[in-house]
Design a protein around this motif. Structure first.
Motif: not given
Length: 456
Positions: A343-349
């Motif tokens: 879930x890499x997108x979570x930190x970017x979000x």
């Protein structure tokens, strides 16, 4: 570990991280350790029985942290400096707790859909085409390999089943990242079939030289298939002339991949948008938020205007992964090598929401200002020379002496533990490389770097 024990150790870990981020400079940037030193300090065999968390954390502080190069240190100015801010750390913590695997939409709908939404925001802020398809890889090396695989598929559809046809050729600048050659090796095109295109006096790919190489290869019966242009090369952050390169790609029906791993974040800044002229014509594009967009390792964003080619190259669905068709249910496993996807997108979000576009733009602007001010100091000192333009936040310069003297400056500065800079070779001469990109780096840190460098 019970819930209460987890709370206790979790609170302690957050306290440790907060103190670390506040005072990362209490450690030397580069650890004073020798190869094998940590290995020898750790047990040769793992424990038979579980150990208490207090002992594990104590060894983390005693052994692991002192052996780390401190990328969060404000004096880290080597390579491309990056950051791991509290907002992103919280996102990474929660992603680990959720433990989602986004191989299929149904295995973690939020992993897939948040990735699509977050990359849509970033695409819009960067002025990239609205119809591009995006996904997150670990690094730009992986993303560029996928771009070359898609180019191979477009030029030679039978390669999926029969392997790459001999004679496919990839073109990239002499200044491009080594990952382009590695990508060609990985997909079966081969290193001998990668052409390193000469550059001009500002280290930009020469379109005339590219055109000559393409014509020569066509005359030899070879099959040009892909050109990689770079916006922000590794050594100098030079910007290849993408519009002219795109014209050649269109004329010869070649896949155009743009490697903007470092500089892609600068597309958010209106006055830096010039560097991305022509990128809207690319078949694929990569940028790394983990380099200059406040996102910790790893997070590499890969866009393509031709997702159907990417899917054709990689989609392979065994019966146990077959799902009902739904146009809104994107299965990201169909667009690349990895099946499992964290879930890499979570930190970017978390980063995009907490900083906002304005906050990220202001951060990048300040880094560029600091670098350009440093460049002015180099230009003003008759003992030093700047050897490349400064379009972003990297300065390439050298002492007007021998390579040995410049290497000695590098070693002396880095041995202080206060600052870490790197080096490269340009026009056959060893060159010093200073990169501003950490969220904690201030004018005082850049001033100190210059003070150490010029203290010959």
């Amino acid at each position: 570990m019970t819930s209460e024990e987890f709370r206790r150790h979790g609170y302690q870990a957050i306290d440790w991280i907060a103190a670390f981020l506040d005072h990362a400079d209490r450690y030397p940037v580069v650890p004073p350790v020798q190869p094998g030193e940590l290995t020898d300090a750790l047990p040769a065999q793992g424990p038979e029985r579980g150990e208490p968390m207090d002992a594990i954390v104590a060894d983390f502080e005693r052994l692991i942290v002192p052996a780390m190069t401190q990328w969060n240190h404000p004096g880290f100015m080597a390579y491309f400096a990056n950051s791991s801010p509290p907002e992103a750390i919280l996102g990474e913590l929660l992603a680990a707790a959720l433990n989602g695997n986004g191989m299929l939409w149904k295995t973690s709908p939020a992993v897939t859909e948040l990735e699509q939404v977050t990359l849509r925001w970033l695409r819009h802020w960067s002025g990239l085409p609205d119809d591009w398809f995006g996904m997150i890889h670990d690094t730009a090396s992986t993303a560029s390999m996928h771009a070359i695989a898609a180019a191979r598929e477009a030029a030679d559809p039978s390669s999926r089943t029969r392997g790459a046809t001999p004679g496919l050729v990839v073109y990239t600048s002499e200044q491009s990242h080594s990952s382009i050659e590695k990508g060609a090796i990985a997909v079966g095109i081969g290193q001998d079939n990668v052409r390193r295109v000469p550059v001009d006096s500002e280290f930009r790919m020469r379109p005339d030289a590219l055109a000559d190489l393409i014509v020569r290869d066509l005359a030899a019966g070879l099959r040009p298939c892909c050109v990689t242009a770079t916006v922000g090369t590794t050594s100098t952050t030079s910007v290849d002339p993408v519009p002219a390169i795109a014209d050649l790609c269109r004329r010869h029906h070649l896949w155009l991949h743009v490697d903007a791993a470092y500089a892609g974040s600068a597309a958010l800044v209106p006055e830096l948008r010039w560097a991305f002229e022509g990128c809207e014509r690319a078949d694929s594009f990569v940028t790394n938020p983990h380099k200059w967009l406040m996102t910790p390792m790893d997070c590499s964003v890969f866009y393509t205007s031709r997702p159907e080619v990417l899917r054709r190259a990689f989609s392979l669905i065994p019966e146990y992964l077959r799902t009902a068709d739904n146009p809104r249910a994107v299965n990201l496993m169909d667009y690349g090598v990895p099946l499992g996807r964290r879930f890499r997108a979570l930190k970017l979000w978390f980063v995009l929401r907490s900083y906002g576009r304005e906050g990220l733009v202001n951060s990048i602007r300040e880094h560029v200002r600091l670098a350009r001010e440093f460049a002015c100091r180099v230009d003003a000192d008759p003992r030093f020379e700047r050897v490349a333009p400064v379009p972003f936040s990297v300065v390439c310069f050298r002492y007007k002496g021998s390579d040995a003297e410049n290497r000695a400056i590098l070693d002396r500065v880095n041995s202080t533990g206060e600052v870490f800079i790197s080096g490269t070779v340009l026009n056959g001469r060893f060159t010093l490389h200073l990169a501003v990109g950490n969220r904690a780096t201030t004018q005082a840190h850049v001033d100190r770097a210059w003070e150490l460098i010029r203290a010959l």
